[in-house]
Design an enzyme around this catalytic site. Structure first.
Site, PDB file in Angstrom:
ATOM      1  N   ARG A  71      -6.059  10.302   0.346  1.00  0.00           N
ATOM      2  CA  ARG A  71      -5.798  11.133  -1.073  1.00  0.00           C
ATOM      3  C   ARG A  71      -6.968  11.478  -1.864  1.00  0.00           C
ATOM      4  O   ARG A  71      -7.183  12.297  -2.292  1.00  0.00           O
ATOM      5  CB  ARG A  71      -4.927  10.296  -1.608  1.00  0.00           C
ATOM      6  CG  ARG A  71      -3.257   9.953  -1.074  1.00  0.00           C
ATOM      7  CD  ARG A  71      -2.474   9.152  -2.156  1.00  0.00           C
ATOM      8  NE  ARG A  71      -2.885   7.867  -1.289  1.00  0.00           N
ATOM      9  CZ  ARG A  71      -2.836   6.869  -1.930  1.00  0.00           C
ATOM     10  NH1 ARG A  71      -2.735   6.661  -3.292  1.00  0.00           N
ATOM     11  NH2 ARG A  71      -2.993   5.357  -1.447  1.00  0.00           N
ATOM     12  N   HIS A 129       1.035  -1.235   0.087  1.00  0.00           N
ATOM     13  CA  HIS A 129      -0.006   0.081   0.101  1.00  0.00           C
ATOM     14  C   HIS A 129       0.831   1.346  -0.113  1.00  0.00           C
ATOM     15  O   HIS A 129       1.796   1.393   0.734  1.00  0.00           O
ATOM     16  CB  HIS A 129      -0.840  -0.013   1.145  1.00  0.00           C
ATOM     17  CG  HIS A 129      -1.948   1.012   1.242  1.00  0.00           C
ATOM     18  ND1 HIS A 129      -1.676   2.401   1.306  1.00  0.00           N
ATOM     19  CD2 HIS A 129      -3.317   0.853   1.015  1.00  0.00           C
ATOM     20  CE1 HIS A 129      -2.973   2.924   1.163  1.00  0.00           C
ATOM     21  NE2 HIS A 129      -3.954   2.242   0.931  1.00  0.00           N
TER      22      HIS A 129
END
Length: 546
Positions: A339, A319
Site C-alpha cells: 500500500r 494486520h
C-alpha cells in the site's frame, strides 16, 4: 489465472473504476469516525472475546480468552518434587532466538559480560523477526525528528502507550540504524548513497528504512552472523516450560524440555532475559496468522506464573492485509509496503472504502466491514476478502516497480500463477502482533527481580495498536537495553550469588489458586507448538509422552 468466474467478474468492475481512482485523493478518517469504525468492527471490541484473569498476580487483568486459558493452567512441573542439579550455569540466560534475544545476548557481551547462553525452542533465527517484510522506522531525516516519531507512535497506539518506553524507542532509532549499517545491513539507497525511506500506515513522515521486502530477514542475517562470530553458546530445540526462583522471589534461571530427547534441562543463571515473542499461533477468534510456528505465548505464561506484571493482553493486532487467496497461503502477510508504494484497497464493486495508510486497526476494521456488509469477494472455500489493486503500483511507479520493490511479494503470488503486476490480489486481516505483554521499564526490567524482557513478549511500547516498522525497532532497542542492564545487574551482584537454592516456590500458591477455582489438573501450559493434527488424531504432544 487462478481466479474463479465470480472473482473475474469482480476484477472487471475494479478495472472499470481504475482510471478514475488512480488520481483520487481519499481523505483520512476524522477521530470520531475512527472510533466508531473500531468499536463497530474491530475484533478487540467483539463482545465476549476477553475476560478478567482469575488467579495470580495479574488477577483482574483483562485477557483475550485464548491467552487467558493458557495463563490459567498448571505447570508441567510439580513444585513439591526436588529439582535436578543444573545442567548449565551462566551469568545471563536469554530465552528466545529471534531478533530481541540475539540482540540481548550480543549487548550483554558488548557491555562487558562474558558468560551468556541463548536458548531457543526451534533454531536460532526462527522467529517473527525473520518474517518481517516492510521496514524499520527511525527518524533520521532532516524533515523528521524523534519528537514527531513520538507523536506518531502515541497516536497509533490510541495514546495508551507508556510514554517513557516510547521516548526510549524513538530516541534510539537513529543509533540502531547506524548499528545495523556498520555491521553490513543492505539498506535500500539512492544513487548518492542516502537511504530510501517510505511511509507506513499512521506515519506523518517517510521514515521507513527498507531492504526491499526482506527487511526482517536482512536484520536477522546480521544478528545471526554476530552471534556466531562472538561464539555465543546457543542451545536449540529446548523449550522453556518454567522459570526458577529463589527464596527471595528473584528469577534464577529456567527449566526446559528437549524437543528431540524429551529430557528436562535445568539452567541456573544470575539474570534471565525473556525474548520469546508473541501469540499468533493461538489463532485468536479463529483468525489465520502471519506468525511463525513458535509464537504460542510461552513467555507470557512463564512470566505470569513467576509473578511478573502483564498489561494490555486484551488487545491483538490484526494486520489488514493477509493473504485471502490462494488459500494454501491463507494468512501469510502482504506487507504494508504494497500500500505504501501505491496499491489501493477496493471492494467487490470496484469501490475504494478507506484511506490505505490509516493505522492498521482502522484499515483492518474497514475491510471486515466491507465483507460483513456484503461487499467482499468470496473464495472457493467460502472465505471473504477485498482486492488490493496492485497493477496500480506499476502504473504509478513505472514498469519493473513491483519486482524491484516487492520481490518477495511478487514471488509469493507468482508461484500460484497470479501476476500481481497485471492482476489484483485478494486480502483479509490476519492475526499479526501481540500488542500487550510483560510490563517493562526502559531498561527491560520486569516487576520480578533479575527477570528482564524484550520484544513482542512485552507490552506498553505500542499501546493498543502498533505502527508498521516499530516492531523491528522495538526488538533491537529494548533487546540492546535489556542486555546492557543484565550486565550491570551481574556486575553488581555478590561474587557467590549462585549459591542460592533453586526453587519452584512461586508455583505452590499459583497451583493452589487454580485448584480452588476448579481448573482441571490436566490443563497445562505453555503450549510450546500449535497442534495442527486432525481432530481424531490429537492427544498428548510427542515431547510430553514420556
Amino acid at each position: 489465472m487462478l481466479y474463479t468466474q465470480e472473482m473475474i467478474e469482480s476484477i472487471k468492475a475494479l478495472e472499470r473504476t481504475r482510471e478514475k481512482r488512480i488520481g483520487e485523493v481519499f481523505p483520512p478518517l476524522p477521530p470520531s469516525e475512527k472510533e466508531s469504525l473500531l468499536k463497530s468492527f474491530h475484533p478487540d471490541y467483539k463482545p465476549g472475546m476477553a475476560r478478567p484473569l482469575r488467579v495470580g498476580v495479574n488477577k483482574g487483568e483483562m485477557a483475550v480468552n485464548e491467552i487467558a486459558d493458557l495463563l490459567e493452567s498448571y505447570s508441567f512441573l510439580n513444585p513439591e518434587e526436588r529439582l535436578k542439579e543444573p545442567d548449565f550455569r551462566c551469568d545471563c540466560l536469554v530465552i528466545g532466538g529471534g531478533g530481541a534475544g540475539a540482540m540481548a545476548a550480543l549487548s550483554f557481551l558488548e557491555s562487558g559480560g562474558k558468560d551468556v547462553i541463548l536458548v531457543t525452542k526451534l533454531r536460532l533465527g526462527d522467529s517473527n523477526t525473520i518474517m518481517a517484510q516492510g521496514g524499520i522506522q527511525a527518524a533520521d531525516k532532516e524533515n523528521d525528528s524523534p519528537a514527531i516519531h513520538y507523536l506518531d507512535v502515541m497516536g497509533g497506539g490510541g495514546f495508551k502507550n507508556i510514554p517513557e518506553l516510547v521516548k526510549t524507542l524513538v530516541l534510539s532509532g537513529p543509533k540502531i540504524i547506524s548499528w545495523l549499517e556498520e555491521r553490513g545491513m543492505m539498506f535500500d539507497k539512492k544513487e548518492d548513497g542516502t537511504m530510501v525511506t517510505i511511509h507506513g500506515g499512521g506515519t506523518s513522515r517517510k521514515r521507513m528504512h527498507t531492504a526491499k521486502d526482506y527487511t526482517g530477514m536482512e536484520i536477522m542475517r546480521i544478528l545471526k552472523d554476530e552471534v556466531w562470530n562472538k561464539e555465543i553458546k546457543v542451545l536449540e530445540f529446548l523449550a522453556a516450560i518454567e522459570l526458577l526462583s529463589d527464596e527471595d522471589g528473584r528469577c534464577t534461571g529456567a527449566v526446559f524440555i528437549n524437543l528431540e530427547t524429551k529430557e528436562e534441562v535445568v539452567i541456573q543463571s544470575k539474570v534471565t532475559i525473556l525474548a520469546t515473542g508473541g501469540a499468533g499461533r493461538l489463532h485468536i477468534q479463529n483468525f489465520p496468522t502471519s506468525n511463525h510456528y513458535g509464537a504460542t505465548a510461552d513467555g507470557l505464561v512463564l512470566a505470569n506464573r513467576i509473578g511478573a506484571k502483564i498489561i494490555f493482553i486484551d488487545t491483538i493486532q490484526y494486520h489488514p492485509t493477509g493473504v485471502a487467496f490462494p488459500e494454501q497461503i491463507s494468512g501469510q502477510l502482504i506487507t504494508e509496503k504494497v500500500r505504501g508504494v501505491g496499491a489501493q484497497l477496493v471492494n467487490r464493486n470496484g469501490e475504494r472504502f478507506i484511506y490505505e495508510l490509516e493505522t492498521r486497526d482502522c484499515v483492518a476494521s474497514a475491510i471486515i466491514r466491507e465483507c460483513l456488509e456484503g461487499r467482499g469477494v468470496r473464495t472457493p472455500s467460502g472465505n471473504l476478502g477485498v482486492w488490493l489493486d496492485t497493477p496500480l503500483i506499476e502504473m504509478k511507479g513505472g514498469p519493473g516497480t513491483i519486482e524491484r520493490e516487492l520481490p518477495a511479494m511478487f514471488r509469493q503470488f507468482k508461484r500460484f500463477g497470479i501476476d500481481m503486476r497485471k492482476e489484483p490480489i485478494l486480502t483479509y486481516p490476519t492475526q499479526h502482533y501481540q500488542n500487550g505483554g510483560v510490563l517493562i521499564n526502559p531498561d527491560g526490567e520486569t516487576t520480578v527481580p533479575n527477570l528482564l524482557a524484550a520484544g513482542e513478549v512485552t507490552g506498553g511500547v505500542h499501546g493498543r495498536n502498533r505502527l508498521m516498522g516499530n516492531s523491528l525497532l522495538d526488538i533491537l532497542v529494548f533487546g540492546q537495553r535489556a542486555g546492557r542492564k543484565a550486565a550491570q545487574i551481574v556486575f553488581g551482584l555478590p561474587h557467590q550469588n549462585q549459591s542460592k537454592t533453586l526453587t519452584l516456590n512461586h508455583l505452590v500458591k499459583f497451583h493452589k489458586e487454580l485448584k480452588e477455582l476448579g481448573i482441571p489438573p490436566d490443563r497445562k501450559s505453555p503450549l510450546i507448538l500449535p497442534d495442527y493434527r486432525r481432530e481424531d488424531r490429537r492427544g498428548k504432544l510427542p515431547w510430553f509422552e514420556c
